[in-house]
Design a protein around this motif. Structure first.
Motif, mmCIF file in Angstrom:
data_model
loop_
_atom_site.group_PDB
_atom_site.id
_atom_site.type_symbol
_atom_site.label_atom_id
_atom_site.label_comp_id
_atom_site.label_asym_id
_atom_site.label_seq_id
_atom_site.Cartn_x
_atom_site.Cartn_y
_atom_site.Cartn_z
ATOM 1 N N SER A 1 3.286 -0.714 8.986
ATOM 2 C CA SER A 1 2.121 -0.217 8.238
ATOM 3 C C SER A 1 2.297 -0.423 6.735
ATOM 4 O O SER A 1 1.477 0.052 5.938
ATOM 5 C CB SER A 1 1.899 1.269 8.526
ATOM 6 O OG SER A 1 2.940 2.053 7.973
ATOM 7 N N ASN A 2 3.364 -1.152 6.348
ATOM 8 C CA ASN A 2 3.675 -1.350 4.926
ATOM 9 C C ASN A 2 3.795 -0.021 4.173
ATOM 10 O O ASN A 2 3.372 0.101 3.020
ATOM 11 C CB ASN A 2 2.615 -2.229 4.254
ATOM 12 C CG ASN A 2 2.661 -3.652 4.762
ATOM 13 O OD1 ASN A 2 3.737 -4.219 4.935
ATOM 14 N ND2 ASN A 2 1.503 -4.230 5.025
ATOM 15 N N GLY A 3 4.351 0.965 4.852
ATOM 16 C CA GLY A 3 4.594 2.252 4.214
ATOM 17 C C GLY A 3 3.398 3.167 4.147
ATOM 18 O O GLY A 3 3.491 4.266 3.592
ATOM 19 N N ARG A 4 2.269 2.769 4.714
ATOM 20 C CA ARG A 4 1.073 3.611 4.644
ATOM 21 C C ARG A 4 1.122 4.754 5.655
ATOM 22 O O ARG A 4 0.392 5.738 5.518
ATOM 23 C CB ARG A 4 -0.174 2.758 4.856
ATOM 24 C CG ARG A 4 -0.406 1.761 3.722
ATOM 25 C CD ARG A 4 -1.427 0.718 4.118
ATOM 26 N NE ARG A 4 -2.714 1.319 4.411
ATOM 27 C CZ ARG A 4 -3.661 0.724 5.162
ATOM 28 N NH1 ARG A 4 -3.424 -0.450 5.724
ATOM 29 N NH2 ARG A 4 -4.802 1.319 5.356
ATOM 30 N N LYS B 1 -4.536 2.046 13.196
ATOM 31 C CA LYS B 1 -4.593 2.261 14.650
ATOM 32 C C LYS B 1 -3.920 1.100 15.380
ATOM 33 O O LYS B 1 -3.218 1.282 16.380
ATOM 34 C CB LYS B 1 -6.043 2.389 15.119
ATOM 35 C CG LYS B 1 -6.720 3.681 14.743
ATOM 36 C CD LYS B 1 -8.180 3.659 15.196
ATOM 37 C CE LYS B 1 -8.902 4.932 14.762
ATOM 38 N NZ LYS B 1 -10.354 4.860 15.032
ATOM 39 N N ALA B 2 -4.144 -0.104 14.851
ATOM 40 C CA ALA B 2 -3.565 -1.296 15.484
ATOM 41 C C ALA B 2 -2.044 -1.255 15.442
ATOM 42 O O ALA B 2 -1.369 -1.727 16.376
ATOM 43 C CB ALA B 2 -4.079 -2.560 14.791
ATOM 44 N N VAL B 3 -1.468 -0.681 14.385
ATOM 45 C CA VAL B 3 -0.017 -0.542 14.302
ATOM 46 C C VAL B 3 0.484 0.399 15.394
ATOM 47 O O VAL B 3 1.476 0.108 16.083
ATOM 48 C CB VAL B 3 0.408 -0.022 12.908
ATOM 49 C CG1 VAL B 3 1.896 0.305 12.888
ATOM 50 C CG2 VAL B 3 0.072 -1.043 11.837
ATOM 51 N N TYR C 1 0.829 -1.192 0.000
ATOM 52 C CA TYR C 1 0.000 0.000 0.000
ATOM 53 C C TYR C 1 0.865 1.244 0.000
ATOM 54 O O TYR C 1 1.879 1.324 0.677
ATOM 55 C CB TYR C 1 -0.901 0.013 1.247
ATOM 56 C CG TYR C 1 -2.094 -0.906 1.118
ATOM 57 C CD1 TYR C 1 -2.073 -2.153 1.727
ATOM 58 C CD2 TYR C 1 -3.211 -0.524 0.387
ATOM 59 C CE1 TYR C 1 -3.163 -3.011 1.615
ATOM 60 C CE2 TYR C 1 -4.299 -1.382 0.269
ATOM 61 C CZ TYR C 1 -4.268 -2.620 0.888
ATOM 62 O OH TYR C 1 -5.332 -3.461 0.766
ATOM 63 N N ALA C 2 0.458 2.221 -0.765
ATOM 64 C CA ALA C 2 1.171 3.498 -0.785
ATOM 65 C C ALA C 2 0.885 4.252 0.510
ATOM 66 O O ALA C 2 -0.044 3.935 1.233
ATOM 67 C CB ALA C 2 0.713 4.331 -1.982
ATOM 68 N N GLN C 3 1.703 5.253 0.764
ATOM 69 C CA GLN C 3 1.531 6.050 1.973
ATOM 70 C C GLN C 3 0.157 6.694 1.999
ATOM 71 O O GLN C 3 -0.318 7.242 1.007
ATOM 72 C CB GLN C 3 2.613 7.127 1.991
ATOM 73 C CG GLN C 3 2.521 8.081 3.160
ATOM 74 C CD GLN C 3 3.489 9.227 2.971
ATOM 75 O OE1 GLN C 3 4.585 9.025 2.473
ATOM 76 N NE2 GLN C 3 3.066 10.415 3.345
#
Length: 344
Positions: free
Chosen positions: A56-59, A257-259, A22-24
């Motif tokens: 966050s995979n970069g999000r 939020k979980a991150v 996912y992108a930021q």
């Protein structure tokens, strides 16, 4: 070729980058008031930010702004976070005397150990019982303490209680300035960013601070000596929170939020404390290499200071009682949290 164009269009629509992640989606701006080379930014804030980004995979992108680059003063950090001027940051409640009085229980003389990690675990546990209502305007991510508090000064190291007499010494919080006054010094309250200039201009003769701050504040150049007390309890300590704006957090989707939540709480607090322990070891080496005079007070001199510290604690309890708090209960709970942490 059409397939590649179509895939790129779909990726843009669904927020996917070329790597398939996912992108930021959001940028969070966190501010603090010290050098990025000092211990907490180096060993906690920066790795914490990168961990949030990775998980966050970069999000989520976390930007860190040292030296109050987004404006304001260190004493304004809590309100900046609460009001959304920044998305998050580092707060020393003691920079606003009287606003968060219960935090002072952990800042009283000889209250916590010289291990910042231990002290930070105790601070988190104590705060769950006494302080979360006080911090209701923000989302608290971590609560921590720094490492052992030392006395730095120009000239020879302090070797006896009488050496404090007449010294103008910087103090970061009300409890430590009360102790310095008992010792015969003239305490001058000031946030850490003002300390080097005050030393250079002769406004102060020295002050209390940690090992880890010494290199970034150039205390190896601006002072000649540092003194610790005997034993495993710190002369003084300082209480910090790492916090986030509640609206900035609320706007995040549940998975992001979980991150944040996974990187908040007791273990994040312990991590922030360990950052100071690591920085203390590094700062101590810098001072040693510079030929800075290091001293430790005798057991007898330390006992004299502890007796004066007990007077500070008794007076603090009376002041808290007068404000409607249970001063003795707060001190007892702080000590119990410290002992529970030491027993782990």
């Amino acid at each position: 070729m059409k397939t590649l164009v179509k895939s790129a269009a779909l990726a843009a629509i669904f927020g996917l980058g070329a790597s398939g992640v996912y992108a930021q989606e959001v940028t969070l701006r966190f501010q603090h008031f010290v050098s990025p080379a000092s211990a907490n930014p180096t060993h906690f804030m920066e790795p914490w930010a990168r961990k949030i980004e990775a998980e966050s995979n970069g999000r989520i992108k976390v930007e860190l702004y040292p030296f109050m680059q987004l404006g304001g003063a260190a004493s304004e950090m809590y309100d900046q976070i609460a009001e959304g001027i920044v998305d998050g940051g580092w707060v020393i409640p003691g920079y606003e005397p009287g606003r968060f009085p219960e935090t002072e229980a952990l800042e009283l003389p000889f209250m916590v150990t010289k291990s910042a990690e231990e002290a930070s675990r105790a601070a988190w546990e104590f705060s769950q019982a006494h302080l979360m209502d006080d911090f209701a305007d923000v989302k608290v991510l971590a609560i921590h303490m720094h490492g052992r508090g030392l006395v730095y000064k120009k000239g020879p190291a302090i070797s006896k209680v009488e050496d404090f007499e007449g010294l103008k010494l910087r103090g970061p919080s009300r409890p430590v300035t009360l102790l310095l006054e008992k010792l015969g010094a003239t305490p001058i309250g000031m946030p850490v960013p003002q300390f080097p200039e005050s030393l250079a201009l002769g406004v102060v003769d020295g002050g209390v601070i940690t090992y880890e701050q010494a290199p970034s504040l150039k205390l190896d150049e601006l002072t000649d000596s540092h003194t610790d007390v005997a034993g495993d309890m710190s002369l003084y300590n300082l209480y910090f929170i790492w916090a986030m704006n509640k609206d900035s957090y609320a706007r995040l989707p549940d998975d992001l939020k979980a991150v944040i939540d996974a990187n908040a709480g007791l273990e994040a607090s312990a991590w922030a404390g360990r950052a100071h322990d690591t920085g203390d070891a590094e700062g101590r080496e810098v001072l040693r290499a510079a030929g800075h005079e290091a001293a430790e007070l005798s057991e007898e001199a330390t006992a004299e200071i502890r007796a004066l510290g007990d007077e500070v604690i008794a007076e603090w309890i009376a002041q808290m009682d007068a404000k409607g708090y249970d001063g003795a209960g707060l001190v007892a709970d702080a000590r119990a949290a410290v002992e529970a942490t030491r027993a782990q």
